[in-house]
Write a protein that holds these residues in place. Structure first.
Motif, PDB file in Angstrom:
ATOM      1  N   LYS A 197       0.828  -1.113  -0.194  1.00 51.09           N
ATOM      2  CA  LYS A 197       0.008  -0.156  -0.052  1.00 51.09           C
ATOM      3  C   LYS A 197       0.843   1.206  -0.111  1.00 51.09           C
ATOM      4  CE  LYS A 197      -3.873  -2.279   2.256  1.00 51.09           C
ATOM      5  NZ  LYS A 197      -3.276  -3.516   1.943  1.00 51.09           N
ATOM      6  N   GLN A 240      -0.536   4.822   0.472  1.00 50.15           N
ATOM      7  CA  GLN A 240      -1.034   5.620   1.826  1.00 50.15           C
ATOM      8  C   GLN A 240      -0.051   6.236   2.345  1.00 50.15           C
ATOM      9  OE1 GLN A 240      -2.676   2.387   4.000  1.00 50.15           O
ATOM     10  NE2 GLN A 240      -4.162   1.990   2.858  1.00 50.15           N
ATOM     11  N   ILE A 241       1.293   6.449   1.947  1.00 46.28           N
ATOM     12  CA  ILE A 241       2.206   6.857   2.645  1.00 46.28           C
ATOM     13  C   ILE A 241       3.188   7.835   1.618  1.00 46.28           C
ATOM     14  CG2 ILE A 241       4.564   6.225   3.650  1.00 46.28           C
ATOM     15  CD1 ILE A 241       3.662   3.564   4.207  1.00 46.28           C
ATOM     16  N   ASP A 288       6.451   9.628   0.812  1.00 51.35           N
ATOM     17  CA  ASP A 288       7.878   9.330   0.797  1.00 51.35           C
ATOM     18  C   ASP A 288       8.890  10.145   0.262  1.00 51.35           C
ATOM     19  OD1 ASP A 288       9.852   7.575   1.571  1.00 51.35           O
ATOM     20  OD2 ASP A 288       8.932   5.553   0.771  1.00 51.35           O
ATOM     21  N   PRO A 307       6.995   1.995   2.882  1.00 44.94           N
ATOM     22  CA  PRO A 307       6.031   1.012   2.781  1.00 44.94           C
ATOM     23  C   PRO A 307       6.705  -0.217   3.396  1.00 44.94           C
ATOM     24  CG  PRO A 307       5.786   2.285   0.644  1.00 44.94           C
ATOM     25  CD  PRO A 307       7.250   2.626   1.618  1.00 44.94           C
ATOM     26  N   VAL A 346       7.160  -0.080   7.410  1.00 42.92           N
ATOM     27  CA  VAL A 346       6.216  -0.201   8.185  1.00 42.92           C
ATOM     28  C   VAL A 346       5.162  -1.269   8.040  1.00 42.92           C
ATOM     29  CG1 VAL A 346       6.026   2.386   8.342  1.00 42.92           C
ATOM     30  CG2 VAL A 346       4.464   1.258   6.752  1.00 42.92           C
ATOM     31  N   HIS A 347       5.360  -2.076   7.120  1.00 38.89           N
ATOM     32  CA  HIS A 347       4.357  -3.391   6.921  1.00 38.89           C
ATOM     33  C   HIS A 347       4.778  -3.973   8.296  1.00 38.89           C
ATOM     34  CE1 HIS A 347       2.823  -6.932   5.650  1.00 38.89           C
ATOM     35  NE2 HIS A 347       2.134  -6.563   4.769  1.00 38.89           N
ATOM     36  N   ASN A 379      -0.435   8.069  14.407  1.00 40.89           N
ATOM     37  CA  ASN A 379      -0.032   7.876  13.089  1.00 40.89           C
ATOM     38  C   ASN A 379       0.295   6.351  12.800  1.00 40.89           C
ATOM     39  OD1 ASN A 379       1.067   8.096  10.683  1.00 40.89           O
ATOM     40  ND2 ASN A 379       2.941   9.035  11.175  1.00 40.89           N
ATOM     41  N   LYS A 380      -0.469   5.644  12.204  1.00 41.36           N
ATOM     42  CA  LYS A 380      -0.492   4.116  11.874  1.00 41.36           C
ATOM     43  C   LYS A 380       0.833   3.906  11.053  1.00 41.36           C
ATOM     44  CE  LYS A 380      -3.592   3.601   7.985  1.00 41.36           C
ATOM     45  NZ  LYS A 380      -4.907   2.777   7.583  1.00 41.36           N
ATOM     46  N   ASN A 381       1.289   4.927  10.332  1.00 40.99           N
ATOM     47  CA  ASN A 381       2.251   4.798   9.500  1.00 40.99           C
ATOM     48  C   ASN A 381       3.539   5.182   9.846  1.00 40.99           C
ATOM     49  OD1 ASN A 381       0.932   3.317   7.270  1.00 40.99           O
ATOM     50  ND2 ASN A 381       0.075   5.204   6.503  1.00 40.99           N
ATOM     51  N   CYS A 382       3.681   5.611  11.247  1.00 35.49           N
ATOM     52  CA  CYS A 382       4.841   6.192  11.663  1.00 35.49           C
ATOM     53  C   CYS A 382       6.044   5.027  11.707  1.00 35.49           C
ATOM     54  CB  CYS A 382       4.550   6.274  13.160  1.00 35.49           C
ATOM     55  SG  CYS A 382       6.300   6.779  14.069  1.00 35.49           S
TER      56      CYS A 382
END
Length: 251
Positions: free
Chosen positions: A15, A18-19, A21, A99, A102-103, A128-131
């Protein structure tokens, strides 16, 4: 497997859309359409490209690819030689930066935590779930010296260690690669120790003044595991021939 199918499957899995970069994620250099052999590695260096050519790979899958923000756009020198070799041998280059960090299962942080027997709890920034930094804990509290020994044994390299007090480590935050700037956020949350790949001059002052143990175990050493795990996943799911090649790097 067709190149388009592979890219689509990786997009669905990681995904990247969603990030935000610092580089393009996904297919960076287009090669042959049919992919049977994949070489995975940390960085798309000349040494990795040469190894992929020797292995007759159809694609290279890495964490650190090309075309970073602020990078010189001219195709000269080292960049020209790398791209020329890829294009001459019709090799696809796929790269996934944040990506892959953080997976939750295959990512660098998840894989490093698994290797070191750290239990993941949440992103270091809870909102922040993508921290790219995470918080967790050790199964059993241990001293900073004992944890440093674990790092050396598991990563096959001696870490830079700054012991800040006599307290045992129970809670720990970590971020693979160049994540030293998260130490202050970890300290503000009362976490016992912080682990990353690199250190800056000010990192040690932050560690000492905020009483948080600090470990820098190497950018490359802490990020060997995401690309490897991703390759193993592709091999298992799609019966592809995938080989991880570790180009050693002391940093």
């Amino acid at each position: 497997m067709k190149r388009t199918k592979l890219v689509n499957q990786l997009t669905e899995l990681l995904k990247p859309f969603q990030i935000s970069d610092y580089c393009p994620n996904g297919l960076q250099v287009e090669g042959k359409e049919e992919i049977k052999k994949i070489v995975t590695g940390v960085t798309a260096s000349q040494a990795l490209i040469d190894a992929a050519v020797e292995k007759q790979a159809d694609a290279i899958l890495v964490h650190h690819g090309y075309f970073w923000k602020g990078e010189d756009q001219c195709v000269t020198g080292m960049k020209k030689r790398r791209l020329q070799k890829l294009l001459e041998h019709d090799i696809n280059l796929l790269a996934y930066h944040l990506p892959l960090d953080v997976h939750p299962e295959l990512g660098n942080n998840a894989q490093l935590g698994k290797l070191l027997d750290l239990t993941y709890e949440r992103p270091l920034e809870p909102w922040n779930k993508n921290c790219v930094a995470v918080k967790g804990r050790l199964a059993q509290p241990m001293s900073a010296e004992a944890f440093a020994q674990r790092l050396e044994e598991k990563l096959n390299r001696k870490p830079l260690v700054n012991t800040a007090g006599s307290h045992l480590i129970e809670t720990i935050a970590w971020c693979t690669g160049g994540g030293q700037n998260f130490i202050d956020l970890a300290a503000s949350q009362g976490i016992d120790a912080y682990l990353t790949g690199e250190a800056s001059e000010q990192t040690i002052h932050s560690s000492n003044e905020q009483q948080i143990h600090f470990f820098a175990a190497g950018h490359h050493a802490t990020e060997r595991y995401g690309a490897k795990a991703l390759g193993e996943y592709l091999a298992e799911q799609y019966q592809l021939d995938v080989e991880f090649i570790d180009i050693d790097n002391p940093v």
